[in-house]
Design an enzyme around this catalytic site. Structure first.
Site, PDB file in Angstrom:
ATOM      1  N   GLY A  35      40.068  41.195  38.269  1.00 28.61           N
ATOM      2  CA  GLY A  35      40.523  42.347  39.046  1.00 28.61           C
ATOM      3  C   GLY A  35      40.596  41.992  40.516  1.00 28.61           C
ATOM      4  O   GLY A  35      40.132  40.918  40.938  1.00 28.61           O
ATOM      5  N   LEU A  36      41.169  42.905  41.282  1.00 32.54           N
ATOM      6  CA  LEU A  36      41.330  42.690  42.727  1.00 32.54           C
ATOM      7  C   LEU A  36      39.984  42.516  43.425  1.00 32.54           C
ATOM      8  O   LEU A  36      38.951  42.976  42.908  1.00 32.54           O
ATOM      9  CB  LEU A  36      42.039  43.908  43.343  1.00 32.54           C
ATOM     10  CG  LEU A  36      43.487  44.160  42.921  1.00 32.54           C
ATOM     11  CD1 LEU A  36      43.931  45.551  43.405  1.00 32.54           C
ATOM     12  CD2 LEU A  36      44.405  43.075  43.485  1.00 32.54           C
ATOM     13  N   GLY A  93      37.116  43.588  45.569  1.00 33.40           N
ATOM     14  CA  GLY A  93      36.619  44.939  45.850  1.00 33.40           C
ATOM     15  C   GLY A  93      36.759  45.899  44.678  1.00 33.40           C
ATOM     16  O   GLY A  93      36.366  47.064  44.778  1.00 33.40           O
ATOM     17  N   GLY A 112      35.147  45.712  41.957  1.00 28.36           N
ATOM     18  CA  GLY A 112      33.818  45.959  41.399  1.00 28.36           C
ATOM     19  C   GLY A 112      33.342  44.927  40.392  1.00 28.36           C
ATOM     20  O   GLY A 112      32.393  45.165  39.647  1.00 28.36           O
ATOM     21  N   SER A 124      40.606  35.769  39.415  1.00 31.78           N
ATOM     22  CA  SER A 124      41.464  35.101  38.409  1.00 31.78           C
ATOM     23  C   SER A 124      42.820  35.798  38.288  1.00 31.78           C
ATOM     24  O   SER A 124      43.118  36.410  37.268  1.00 31.78           O
ATOM     25  CB  SER A 124      40.756  34.979  37.059  1.00 31.78           C
ATOM     26  OG  SER A 124      40.093  36.156  36.654  1.00 31.78           O
TER      27      SER A 124
HETATM   28  P1  ADP Z   1      34.513  42.398  43.642  1.00 32.05           P
HETATM   29  O1  ADP Z   1      33.426  41.552  43.061  1.00 32.05           O
HETATM   30  O2  ADP Z   1      35.520  42.827  42.611  1.00 32.05           O
HETATM   31  O3  ADP Z   1      35.151  41.821  44.860  1.00 32.05           O
HETATM   32  P2  ADP Z   1      32.349  44.065  44.554  1.00 32.05           P
HETATM   33  O4  ADP Z   1      31.538  44.323  43.321  1.00 32.05           O
HETATM   34  O5  ADP Z   1      31.881  43.045  45.537  1.00 32.05           O
HETATM   35  O6  ADP Z   1      33.865  43.784  44.116  1.00 32.05           O
HETATM   36  O7  ADP Z   1      32.525  45.428  45.370  1.00 32.05           O
HETATM   37  C1  ADP Z   1      32.935  46.626  44.724  1.00 32.05           C
HETATM   38  C2  ADP Z   1      32.465  47.859  45.519  1.00 32.05           C
HETATM   39  O8  ADP Z   1      32.871  49.029  44.793  1.00 32.05           O
HETATM   40  C3  ADP Z   1      30.957  47.936  45.677  1.00 32.05           C
HETATM   41  O9  ADP Z   1      30.675  48.417  46.952  1.00 32.05           O
HETATM   42  C4  ADP Z   1      30.545  48.972  44.585  1.00 32.05           C
HETATM   43  O10 ADP Z   1      29.373  49.661  44.915  1.00 32.05           O
HETATM   44  C5  ADP Z   1      31.745  49.909  44.544  1.00 32.05           C
HETATM   45  N1  ADP Z   1      31.971  50.592  43.245  1.00 32.05           N
HETATM   46  C6  ADP Z   1      32.263  51.902  43.092  1.00 32.05           C
HETATM   47  N2  ADP Z   1      32.428  52.242  41.806  1.00 32.05           N
HETATM   48  C7  ADP Z   1      32.236  51.115  41.078  1.00 32.05           C
HETATM   49  C8  ADP Z   1      32.279  50.825  39.676  1.00 32.05           C
HETATM   50  N3  ADP Z   1      32.551  51.751  38.742  1.00 32.05           N
HETATM   51  N4  ADP Z   1      32.036  49.561  39.289  1.00 32.05           N
HETATM   52  C9  ADP Z   1      31.770  48.607  40.207  1.00 32.05           C
HETATM   53  N5  ADP Z   1      31.723  48.817  41.541  1.00 32.05           N
HETATM   54  C10 ADP Z   1      31.954  50.063  42.004  1.00 32.05           C
END
Ligand code: ADP
Length: 206
Positions: free
Chosen positions: A37-38, A40, A42, A111
């Site tokens: 996924g993109l 941010g 999650g 990815s």
């Molecule tokens: P990635 O690893 O995809 O770059 P991160 O996990 O670092 O993303 O960041 C995602 C952000 O979104 C975090 O601040 C997290 O708390 C928030 N968030 C909100 N809802 C969700 C969810 N359902 N699942 C995962 N993260 C979430």
């Protein structure tokens, strides 16, 4: 991107223990839970919550996280398309070894290229590659911007940023799509666990 060894005279040594033995010992099957996924969306947050919940169930589990492997195993790679491809190829092989060891390994990498993900699917036994689309739309990810990377990309300080000036190829038929845009992390983790449970991943036998 060599998949056949450069060296000659190599043979794959088969051990005494097979997937069925490990499954019986650990009470679940080994597999790769591949989050895509993109930035941010999650992936890391969900991966670590899943790891905790799986561990609490008594599973053997481990997270391979994007930034962490770039510190060591893949420290020589940047973000150009070829380097992203090599990054994912190496991680795929590490994940395969973890799954072969009987673990439920969770990977958290953008990815972005479909072909790279499909290549990993192809090298794993049927059912061992569980592709999970961690789906939050670009606007949501950009608003969260947990690492301030979208702001930098918009300012032109990062080139080739996925979703801004590099593509993200969403999975067409993932095993599972979790809506991390509107759900909370426990809701998303619950969806993954329910999917695994329904399909017998937590059974000690096939
Ligand atoms: P990635 O690893 O995809 O770059 P991160 O996990 O670092 O993303 O960041 C995602 C952000 O979104 C975090 O601040 C997290 O708390 C928030 N968030 C909100 N809802 C969700 C969810 N359902 N699942 C995962 N993260 C979430």
């Amino acid at each position: 991107m060599a998949e056949t060894p450069k060296a000659e005279n190599l043979t794959w040594h088969r051990g005494e223990i097979g997937a069925g033995d490990r499954r019986k010992a650990y009470g679940h099957r080994g597999a790769v839970l591949w989050l895509t996924g993109l930035s941010g969306s999650g992936k890391s947050t969900l991966a670590h919550r899943l790891e905790r919940k799986l561990l609490e169930r008594g599973c053997v589990t481990y997270v391979l996280d994007g930034d962490n492997v770039r510190h060591g195993l893949n420290a020589d790679l940047g973000f150009a398309p070829d380097e992203r491809k090599e990054n994912i190829r190496r991680v795929g092989h590490v994940a395969r070894l973890f799954a072969d060891s009987g673990a439920l390994v969770i990977t958290a990498f953008i990815s972005p290229y479909r072909a790279d993900r499909d290549q990993i699917r192809a090298m794993l036994p049927e059912g061992d590659f569980v592709e999970i689309h961690v789906a939050a739309d670009l606007a949501t990810c950009e608003e969260r911007d947990p690492k301030g990377l979208y702001a930098k990309a918009r300012a032109g300080e990062i080139k080739g940023f996925t979703g801004i000036d590099a593509p993200y190829e969403a999975p067409e038929t993932p095993e599972l799509k979790v809506d991390t845009g509107s759900q909370d992390v426990d809701g998303s983790a619950g969806d993954v666990l329910a999917w695994l449970e329904e399909r017998g991943y937590f059974d000690a036998e096939d």
